[in-house]
Design a protein around this motif. Structure first.
Motif, PDB file in Angstrom:
ATOM      1  N   VAL A  58       0.887  -1.292   0.041  1.00  8.83           N
ATOM      2  CA  VAL A  58       0.235  -0.038  -0.110  1.00  8.83           C
ATOM      3  C   VAL A  58       0.890   1.247  -0.152  1.00  8.83           C
ATOM      4  N   VAL A  59       1.747   1.241   0.913  1.00 11.20           N
ATOM      5  CA  VAL A  59       2.796   2.340   0.931  1.00 11.20           C
ATOM      6  C   VAL A  59       3.392   2.593  -0.104  1.00 11.20           C
ATOM      7  N   THR A  60       3.889   1.458  -0.999  1.00 15.48           N
ATOM      8  CA  THR A  60       4.707   1.661  -2.063  1.00 15.48           C
ATOM      9  C   THR A  60       3.790   2.188  -3.275  1.00 15.48           C
ATOM     10  N   GLY A  61       2.574   1.736  -3.330  1.00 15.32           N
ATOM     11  CA  GLY A  61       1.502   2.349  -4.109  1.00 15.32           C
ATOM     12  C   GLY A  61       1.105   3.708  -4.126  1.00 15.32           C
ATOM     13  N   LEU A  62       1.459   4.302  -2.804  1.00 15.68           N
ATOM     14  CA  LEU A  62       1.258   5.863  -2.753  1.00 15.68           C
ATOM     15  C   LEU A  62       2.521   6.433  -3.333  1.00 15.68           C
ATOM     16  N   ALA A  63       3.469   5.942  -3.119  1.00 15.67           N
ATOM     17  CA  ALA A  63       4.719   6.852  -3.679  1.00 15.67           C
ATOM     18  C   ALA A  63       4.883   6.304  -5.108  1.00 15.67           C
ATOM     19  N   GLU A  64       4.239   5.552  -5.741  1.00 17.05           N
ATOM     20  CA  GLU A  64       4.184   5.380  -7.088  1.00 17.05           C
ATOM     21  C   GLU A  64       3.154   6.277  -7.759  1.00 17.05           C
ATOM     22  N   SER A  65       1.935   6.824  -7.250  1.00  8.67           N
ATOM     23  CA  SER A  65       0.956   7.193  -7.833  1.00  8.67           C
ATOM     24  C   SER A  65       0.563   8.802  -7.389  1.00  8.67           C
ATOM     25  N   VAL A  66       1.232   9.142  -6.207  1.00  8.92           N
ATOM     26  CA  VAL A  66       1.119  10.404  -5.728  1.00  8.92           C
ATOM     27  C   VAL A  66       2.067  11.452  -6.199  1.00  8.92           C
ATOM     28  N   LEU A  67       1.627  12.764  -6.649  1.00  9.41           N
ATOM     29  CA  LEU A  67       2.426  13.674  -7.052  1.00  9.41           C
ATOM     30  C   LEU A  67       2.777  14.780  -5.871  1.00  9.41           C
ATOM     31  N   ILE A  68       4.103  14.811  -5.828  1.00 10.75           N
ATOM     32  CA  ILE A  68       4.541  15.611  -4.554  1.00 10.75           C
ATOM     33  C   ILE A  68       5.037  17.042  -5.247  1.00 10.75           C
ATOM     34  N   ASP A  69       4.461  17.981  -4.991  1.00  6.80           N
ATOM     35  CA  ASP A  69       4.750  19.168  -5.552  1.00  6.80           C
ATOM     36  C   ASP A  69       5.708  20.272  -4.654  1.00  6.80           C
ATOM     37  N   VAL A  70       6.929  20.518  -4.638  1.00  6.39           N
ATOM     38  CA  VAL A  70       7.627  21.291  -3.927  1.00  6.39           C
ATOM     39  C   VAL A  70       7.825  22.907  -4.635  1.00  6.39           C
ATOM     40  N   ARG A  71       7.578  23.814  -4.075  1.00  5.27           N
ATOM     41  CA  ARG A  71       7.490  25.016  -4.635  1.00  5.27           C
ATOM     42  C   ARG A  71       8.044  26.185  -3.949  1.00  5.27           C
ATOM     43  N   PRO A  72       8.384  27.197  -4.426  1.00  6.09           N
ATOM     44  CA  PRO A  72       8.997  28.386  -3.736  1.00  6.09           C
ATOM     45  C   PRO A  72       7.684  29.009  -2.575  1.00  6.09           C
ATOM     46  N   PRO A  73       8.392  29.332  -1.349  1.00  2.00           N
ATOM     47  CA  PRO A  73       7.254  29.522  -0.155  1.00  2.00           C
ATOM     48  C   PRO A  73       6.226  30.693  -0.573  1.00  2.00           C
ATOM     49  N   SER A  74       5.037  30.353  -0.272  1.00  2.00           N
ATOM     50  CA  SER A  74       3.994  31.253  -0.532  1.00  2.00           C
ATOM     51  C   SER A  74       3.496  31.900   0.621  1.00  2.00           C
ATOM     52  N   VAL A  75       4.158  31.227   2.042  1.00  2.00           N
ATOM     53  CA  VAL A  75       3.501  32.144   3.396  1.00  2.00           C
ATOM     54  C   VAL A  75       5.030  32.444   3.833  1.00  2.00           C
ATOM     55  N   GLU A  76       4.731  33.636   4.630  1.00  2.00           N
ATOM     56  CA  GLU A  76       5.979  33.677   5.378  1.00  2.00           C
ATOM     57  C   GLU A  76       6.095  33.118   6.787  1.00  2.00           C
ATOM     58  N   ASP A  77       6.140  32.054   7.220  1.00  2.00           N
ATOM     59  CA  ASP A  77       6.027  31.534   8.317  1.00  2.00           C
ATOM     60  C   ASP A  77       7.149  30.796   8.852  1.00  2.00           C
ATOM     61  N   GLY A  78       8.359  31.360   8.293  1.00  2.00           N
ATOM     62  CA  GLY A  78       9.630  30.608   8.361  1.00  2.00           C
ATOM     63  C   GLY A  78       9.834  29.168   7.494  1.00  2.00           C
TER      64      GLY A  78
END
Ligand code: DC
Length: 227
Positions: A58-78
């Motif tokens: 199940v955990v591997t299925g998540l890693a294979e299917s979920v798109l993780i997006d890392v973007r420049p910060p949109s909030v100034e909270d550290g």
């Protein structure tokens, strides 16, 4: 000569990788990419879906299917970046103790690593990146021209984590953090796939008695040797 296209920074939890990697990236105008975020996001997803962390399929299925997006910060909270999964901002959720306690189990799965490593390599191969993690110099980008391995004793690292939590106004228990840290170190460094270790050609820096500024200065010196 020009600056190294990729700079790999590896090391155990709370060795200062994130703060230092981020500062180096800013100084030389590179993308900062913290790969631990991806393992944390999958752990968080498993938690939200009430999946058992022990259920590798199940955990591997998540890693294979979920798109993780890392973007420049949109909030100034550290924060140094936004982490989004399926449109939800999980930047701070992935720092919760529940995730800390289970991310090592999740990140030991072969299929999880294969899926996330492929995404990380694609980003690394574009160049101009400071990539931070556990296996960047050994597995993800073994071709990186500059590899740094940051180390520190478990006691010093636990205290750093403890102080970070207090600064964010969260509750923290130093003994528990230390115990958790030792357990994670053991899983991360003894796992079969891509264990935590310094690459043979990495520069090892022991940060126990160094300030962040001193470590950053040392890495900058190493980078300038390429110029
Ligand atoms: O750096 P961090 O504490 O955010 O990393 C979270 C976990 O992810 C850590 O326990 C090990 C794992 N990890 C990994 O196995 N490989 C990476 N490249 C980055 C993190």
């Amino acid at each position: 000569m020009s600056l190294p296209a990729c700079i790999a920074i590896d090391g155990p939890a709370a060795s200062g990788k994130s703060t230092i990697g981020n500062q180096i990236a800013e100084k030389i105008g590179y993308l900062y990419f913290d790969t631990g975020v991806m393992y944390r996001a999958i752990t968080w997803m498993a938690w939200q879906r009430d999946a058992s962390y022990d259920d590798e399929a199940v955990v591997t299925g998540l890693a294979e299917s979920v798109l993780i997006d890392v973007r420049p910060p949109s909030v100034e909270d550290g924060r140094d970046y936004d982490v989004l999964v399926e449109g939800k901002d999980i930047t701070w959720e992935i720092r919760q103790p529940e995730v800390d306690a289970n991310v090592s189990v999740v990140s030991a799965y072969r299929g999880v690593r294969a899926a996330l490593t492929a995404q990380q390599r694609r980003i690394g191969q574009r160049g101009q990146v400071v990539m931070v993690g556990r296996d960047i110099g050994t597995v993800v980008l073994p071709e990186a021209e500059l590899k740094i391995y940051l180390d520190a004793s478990p006691e010093v690292r636990a205290r750093r984590r403890y102080e970070e939590r207090l600064e964010r106004g969260e509750e923290a228990d130093l003994e528990m953090i230390l115990e958790n840290m030792r357990r994670r170190d053991k899983i991360d460094s003894t796992r079969e796939v891509a264990p935590l270790r310094a690459a043979e050609d990495a520069v090892v820096i022991d940060t126990d008695d160094l300030t962040i500024e001193e470590v950053v200065a040392e890495i900058e010196r190493l980078i300038r040797q390429f110029e």
